[in-house]
Design a protein around this motif. Structure first.
Motif, PDB file in Angstrom:
ATOM      1  N   LYS A 150       0.847  -1.194   0.000  1.00 15.34           N
ATOM      2  CA  LYS A 150       0.000   0.000   0.000  1.00 15.34           C
ATOM      3  C   LYS A 150       0.886   1.250   0.000  1.00 15.34           C
ATOM      4  CE  LYS A 150      -4.356   1.532   0.426  1.00 15.34           C
ATOM      5  NZ  LYS A 150      -5.471   1.112  -0.444  1.00 15.34           N
ATOM      6  N   PHE A 154      -2.562   7.623   0.976  1.00 17.35           N
ATOM      7  CA  PHE A 154      -3.549   7.231  -0.031  1.00 17.35           C
ATOM      8  C   PHE A 154      -4.900   7.885   0.228  1.00 17.35           C
ATOM      9  CE2 PHE A 154      -3.669   4.119   3.390  1.00 17.35           C
ATOM     10  CZ  PHE A 154      -5.027   3.919   3.615  1.00 17.35           C
ATOM     11  N   THR A 155      -5.685   7.971  -0.827  1.00 13.79           N
ATOM     12  CA  THR A 155      -7.055   8.469  -0.768  1.00 13.79           C
ATOM     13  C   THR A 155      -7.973   7.306  -1.131  1.00 13.79           C
ATOM     14  OG1 THR A 155      -6.414  10.738  -1.239  1.00 13.79           O
ATOM     15  CG2 THR A 155      -8.673  10.127  -1.770  1.00 13.79           C
ATOM     16  N   THR A 156      -9.107   7.195  -0.442  1.00 12.55           N
ATOM     17  CA  THR A 156      -9.895   5.976  -0.531  1.00 12.55           C
ATOM     18  C   THR A 156     -11.382   6.243  -0.300  1.00 12.55           C
ATOM     19  OG1 THR A 156     -10.164   3.762   0.473  1.00 12.55           O
ATOM     20  CG2 THR A 156      -9.511   5.541   1.934  1.00 12.55           C
ATOM     21  N   TYR A 199     -12.514   2.938   6.746  1.00 10.80           N
ATOM     22  CA  TYR A 199     -12.765   3.348   5.364  1.00 10.80           C
ATOM     23  C   TYR A 199     -13.142   2.104   4.566  1.00 10.80           C
ATOM     24  CZ  TYR A 199      -7.885   1.815   4.912  1.00 10.80           C
ATOM     25  OH  TYR A 199      -6.721   1.088   4.958  1.00 10.80           O
ATOM     26  N   PRO A 201     -12.279  -0.235   1.462  1.00 10.88           N
ATOM     27  CA  PRO A 201     -11.643  -0.839   0.293  1.00 10.88           C
ATOM     28  C   PRO A 201     -12.627  -1.700  -0.502  1.00 10.88           C
ATOM     29  CG  PRO A 201     -11.024  -2.017   2.291  1.00 10.88           C
ATOM     30  CD  PRO A 201     -11.771  -0.797   2.727  1.00 10.88           C
ATOM     31  N   TYR A 205     -15.968   4.358  -5.964  1.00 11.61           N
ATOM     32  CA  TYR A 205     -16.398   5.751  -5.814  1.00 11.61           C
ATOM     33  C   TYR A 205     -17.786   5.999  -6.405  1.00 11.61           C
ATOM     34  CZ  TYR A 205     -11.901   7.481  -4.064  1.00 11.61           C
ATOM     35  OH  TYR A 205     -10.793   7.737  -3.299  1.00 11.61           O
ATOM     36  N   LEU A 245      -7.683   6.055  -9.246  1.00  9.05           N
ATOM     37  CA  LEU A 245      -7.690   4.856  -8.423  1.00  9.05           C
ATOM     38  C   LEU A 245      -7.941   3.611  -9.258  1.00  9.05           C
ATOM     39  CD1 LEU A 245      -7.550   3.998  -5.397  1.00  9.05           C
ATOM     40  CD2 LEU A 245     -10.036   4.157  -5.342  1.00  9.05           C
ATOM     41  N   ASP A 249      -5.069  -1.076  -6.131  1.00 10.17           N
ATOM     42  CA  ASP A 249      -4.788  -0.125  -5.056  1.00 10.17           C
ATOM     43  C   ASP A 249      -5.940  -0.068  -4.056  1.00 10.17           C
ATOM     44  OD1 ASP A 249      -2.338   0.559  -6.133  1.00 10.17           O
ATOM     45  OD2 ASP A 249      -3.134   2.286  -7.236  1.00 10.17           O
ATOM     46  N   ARG A 250      -7.145   0.018  -4.575  1.00 10.72           N
ATOM     47  CA  ARG A 250      -8.322   0.183  -3.704  1.00 10.72           C
ATOM     48  C   ARG A 250      -8.539  -1.021  -2.799  1.00 10.72           C
ATOM     49  NH1 ARG A 250     -13.568  -1.534  -4.236  1.00 10.72           N
ATOM     50  NH2 ARG A 250     -13.324  -2.099  -6.429  1.00 10.72           N
TER      51      ARG A 250
END
Length: 262
Positions: A150, A154-156, A199, A201, A205, A245, A249-250
């Protein structure tokens, strides 16, 4: 090793699940199961709802067959402490005695935290509305399996109004952002090992945008957005982040957890 057997614990009551299905295309538990099957199609994933006593008693009776447990997100709030919420907390407490590896996401993190003696309360610095920006993994997080591969920052996808305000005994903080100090943490309680994420994963979005749209009236009433321009700017920001994204990654944390329990 034979195929993984996962128990997924639905975090919503029926009414909220219906909203999730309409807005995001699936209940919280089904959405998570769909992701797990994308990552590892051979996994067997069963779903229960702690609000249904017959389902929880049957799960406890057959707990030995599960390699791990995942508590999903949901729309309830710990401080309401309804009878259903108490059932979620009680089930988590029972799971702790079962020598299990547990992944707790969003609402699931707050449930497991409360069951372990920590606390969850309304966020002091606001809420994550569909997105969490610049989550930073700390030194302990870099050592933890959940953040293997990771990015440091990061933005999630994320959606929560409450936060872990007091960690359970001997818990380790793994990541934070400007809204919530506790974005990732781990702790051992009873015979179990819990990894928690504040959050998602497990969500995309576009699903978050649909959930925001479905809650728009409430978000304006609660002054999460002061006007339409502010709302649209936020939606545009999420859409822009969506372009940056990718799936790997997510979903990194879910994949790492599945590999860990094999």
């Amino acid at each position: 090793m034979s195929n993984l057997n996962i128990l997924i614990v639905e975090g919503n009551i029926r009414e909220d699940s219906e909203f999730f299905i309409k807005a995001a295309g699936a209940s919280a538990a089904d959405n998570l199961r769909n992701l797990i099957l994308k990552i590892d199609p051979s996994t067997n994933a069963e779903i229960i709802n702690p609000g249904h006593d017959d389902e929880t008693s049957n799960a406890i009776k057959n707990m030995s067959k599960y390699n791990g447990i995942i508590f999903t997100g949901g729309a309830m709030r710990i401080n309401d402490m309804t009878d259903v919420i108490k059932k979620h907390i009680n089930f988590a407490s029972n799971c702790f005695n079962q020598n299990k590896k547990i992944l707790a996401i969003c609402w699931g993190l707050q449930v497991c935290t409360t069951a372990a003696g920590g606390k969850a309360n309304p966020g002091k610095n606001g809420a994550h509305i569909g997105i969490a920006s610049d989550v930073i993994i700390n030194n302990e997080g870099h050592k933890h399996f959940i953040y293997k591969d990771k990015k440091d920052k990061f933005t999630t996808p994320a959606f929560n109004f409450d936060e872990v305000s007091e960690l359970p005994k001997n818990a380790t903080l793994l990541s934070s952002d400007k809204v919530n100090n506790v974005m990732g943490m781990s702790f051992k309680v009873g015979n179990s090992e819990i990894t928690g994420l504040q959050y998602h994963p497990d969500y995309e979005y576009y699903q978050m945008i649909n959930l925001i749209a479905g809650r728009k009236e409430r978000l304006f009433k609660n002054k999460n957005f002061l006007n339409e321009e502010e709302y649209q700017k936020h939606i545009s920001y999420i859409k822009a982040e969506n372009e940056l994204l990718n799936f790997e990654d997510r979903t990194c944390e879910v994949r790492n957890w599945l590999n860990y329990i094999k």
